[in-house]
Write an enzyme that holds these catalytic residues in place. Structure first.
Site, PDB file in Angstrom:
ATOM      1  N   ASN A  93     -36.462  39.336  50.715  1.00  0.00           N
ATOM      2  CA  ASN A  93     -35.994  40.650  50.290  1.00  0.00           C
ATOM      3  C   ASN A  93     -37.081  41.676  50.602  1.00  0.00           C
ATOM      4  O   ASN A  93     -38.227  41.501  50.220  1.00  0.00           O
ATOM      5  CB  ASN A  93     -35.712  40.619  48.781  1.00  0.00           C
ATOM      6  CG  ASN A  93     -34.968  41.846  48.305  1.00  0.00           C
ATOM      7  OD1 ASN A  93     -35.134  42.931  48.842  1.00  0.00           O
ATOM      8  ND2 ASN A  93     -34.147  41.678  47.281  1.00  0.00           N
ATOM      9  N   GLY A 151     -24.250  46.956  40.986  1.00  0.00           N
ATOM     10  CA  GLY A 151     -25.668  47.134  41.308  1.00  0.00           C
ATOM     11  C   GLY A 151     -26.007  46.694  42.713  1.00  0.00           C
ATOM     12  O   GLY A 151     -27.170  46.685  43.095  1.00  0.00           O
ATOM     13  N   HIS A 158     -24.300  38.713  50.688  1.00  0.00           N
ATOM     14  CA  HIS A 158     -25.567  38.011  50.485  1.00  0.00           C
ATOM     15  C   HIS A 158     -25.726  37.629  49.015  1.00  0.00           C
ATOM     16  O   HIS A 158     -25.326  38.364  48.125  1.00  0.00           O
ATOM     17  CB  HIS A 158     -26.761  38.879  50.929  1.00  0.00           C
ATOM     18  CG  HIS A 158     -26.915  40.146  50.131  1.00  0.00           C
ATOM     19  ND1 HIS A 158     -26.095  41.247  50.298  1.00  0.00           N
ATOM     20  CD2 HIS A 158     -27.799  40.489  49.149  1.00  0.00           C
ATOM     21  CE1 HIS A 158     -26.459  42.204  49.472  1.00  0.00           C
ATOM     22  NE2 HIS A 158     -27.493  41.773  48.745  1.00  0.00           N
ATOM     23  N   GLN A 160     -28.745  36.336  46.211  1.00  0.00           N
ATOM     24  CA  GLN A 160     -30.190  36.482  46.055  1.00  0.00           C
ATOM     25  C   GLN A 160     -30.748  35.319  45.237  1.00  0.00           C
ATOM     26  O   GLN A 160     -30.077  34.819  44.332  1.00  0.00           O
ATOM     27  CB  GLN A 160     -30.516  37.810  45.376  1.00  0.00           C
ATOM     28  CG  GLN A 160     -29.930  39.007  46.114  1.00  0.00           C
ATOM     29  CD  GLN A 160     -30.410  40.329  45.573  1.00  0.00           C
ATOM     30  OE1 GLN A 160     -31.591  40.543  45.365  1.00  0.00           O
ATOM     31  NE2 GLN A 160     -29.483  41.251  45.361  1.00  0.00           N
ATOM     32  N   SER A 274     -27.424  41.877  38.429  1.00  0.00           N
ATOM     33  CA  SER A 274     -27.326  40.626  37.667  1.00  0.00           C
ATOM     34  C   SER A 274     -28.549  40.368  36.783  1.00  0.00           C
ATOM     35  O   SER A 274     -28.429  39.831  35.682  1.00  0.00           O
ATOM     36  CB  SER A 274     -27.170  39.443  38.632  1.00  0.00           C
ATOM     37  OG  SER A 274     -26.002  39.550  39.395  1.00  0.00           O
ATOM     38  N   MET A 280     -33.627  40.436  32.257  1.00  0.00           N
ATOM     39  CA  MET A 280     -34.746  40.907  33.076  1.00  0.00           C
ATOM     40  C   MET A 280     -34.465  42.353  33.487  1.00  0.00           C
ATOM     41  O   MET A 280     -33.654  42.615  34.369  1.00  0.00           O
ATOM     42  CB  MET A 280     -34.935  40.002  34.292  1.00  0.00           C
ATOM     43  CG  MET A 280     -35.408  38.612  33.906  1.00  0.00           C
ATOM     44  SD  MET A 280     -35.802  37.569  35.330  1.00  0.00           S
ATOM     45  CE  MET A 280     -34.175  37.115  35.918  1.00  0.00           C
TER      46      MET A 280
END
Length: 321
Positions: A93, A151, A158, A160, A274, A280
């Site tokens: 990323n 988001g 893709h 992550q 997410s 987080m």
């Protein structure tokens, strides 16, 4: 499904090289671990000004696909998949939220609003199995931000992958602790934490990796995705502008889907993908960081503002199946 045995080293080496050469943007200034005094939901709040440079949805020039022809300096594996089907590439990323934050990208263009396929899910799960390391206390999560309110910032499909913060126990971990894997039925709903404000649907995963295959992953995903998509049917009269959006999170221990109504809180000037829905929280500016670290109970309200109300204890209707 073939994942290289040295996948962790390949990612680590590529990340170090890209970081040293300035090919990715990572500035991490401060992190605070806290929890909501009312819900006991744990949070890890990180202040990351480097995310200001990350393009938001709509800021990438029309027709441009940064994931279609990625920078060589960020490409860990250009072709990944089965023996005769290299459907994916593994990239770093460019705007990581932690070191070695990677992207599993379809080689053929597919859209980020497309449902995940059984092969997508199995490839992601196999990556988790290859990267997790109990001896080193390394644990990873795969997530998928789907739809304009999720988001997500890029339209090329893709998933992550990132390493979970050490000793960070998400509310999904607590919810699934000690529970056997099951699939929802009309009498057995997915798990929800009644104390948390926002709707979320969680299933424990089987303990044995051998028990997890494409069919099981697809059944887990579809069953909780159906619950999430019900909200868009129920709320369309109230908000005709709603576009189907959700966050999916997968660890070796659980799978979770959260339906999303907004990507960004107008009141607090903070957005979520997410990662926010497992505690987080990433902030770009000092004021927001100070405000939510001083009053972490605000986060529960903002997560609800960008999601839908918790339906724990409610009986399902026919749209859930």
């Amino acid at each position: 499904m073939s994942i290289p045995a040295d996948i962790a080293s390949l990612i680590s080496d590529k990340y170090k090289s890209a970081f040293d050469n300035g090919n990715l943007k990572f500035i991490h200034t401060e992190t605070k671990k806290t929890k909501d005094p009312k819900t006991s939901m744990p949070y890890l709040i990180s202040h990351m000004p480097s995310l200001i440079e990350k393009p938001e949805r709509g800021q990438t020039p029309e027709g441009e696909d940064p994931l279609g022809k990625p920078e060589e300096e960020l490409t860990v594996i250009p072709e990944l998949g089965g023996a005769n089907d290299k459907s994916y590439k593994l990239l770093l990323n460019k705007f990581p939220v932690i070191p070695e934050h990677t992207l599993l990208v379809t080689n053929e263009y597919q859209h980020q609003t497309d449902a995940l396929t059984p092969t997508d899910l199995l490839t992601a799960y196999k990556l988790l199995c290859a990267l997790d390391d109990e001896e080193s206390d390394k644990r990873h999560m795969v997530f998928y931000n789907s739809g304009p309110a999720s988001g997500s910032s890029l339209d090329h499909k893709h998933l992550q992958i990132l390493q979970m913060p050490e000793k960070f126990v998400t509310f999904q971990d607590r919810l699934c602790n000690g529970k056997e894997h099951f699939l929802p039925t009309f009498n057995t709903e997915p798990l929800q934490d009644a104390k948390v404000s926002f709707a979320h649907f969680v299933l424990p995963m089987p303990e044995s990796e051998e028990a997890v295959d494409e069919e099981l992953l697809a059944m887990c995903y579809i069953s909780i995705l159906q619950r999430a998509l019900t909200f868009f049917q129920d709320w369309l009269n109230e908000n005709p502008e709603l576009k189907k959006s959700y966050n999916l999170m997968l660890t070796k221990e659980w799978i979770c889907v959260v339906p999303r109504s907004k990507a960004f809180s107008d009141e607090m000037k903070i957005g979520f993908n997410s990662t926010g829905y497992c505690g987080m929280i990433l902030t770009k500016n000092d004021e927001v960081f100070s405000k939510i670290t001083e009053k972490p109970e605000l986060i529960n309200d903002i997560l609800l503002e960008c999601g839908f109300p918790n339906t724990s204890g409610q009986k399902p209707n026919e749209y859930n199946y």
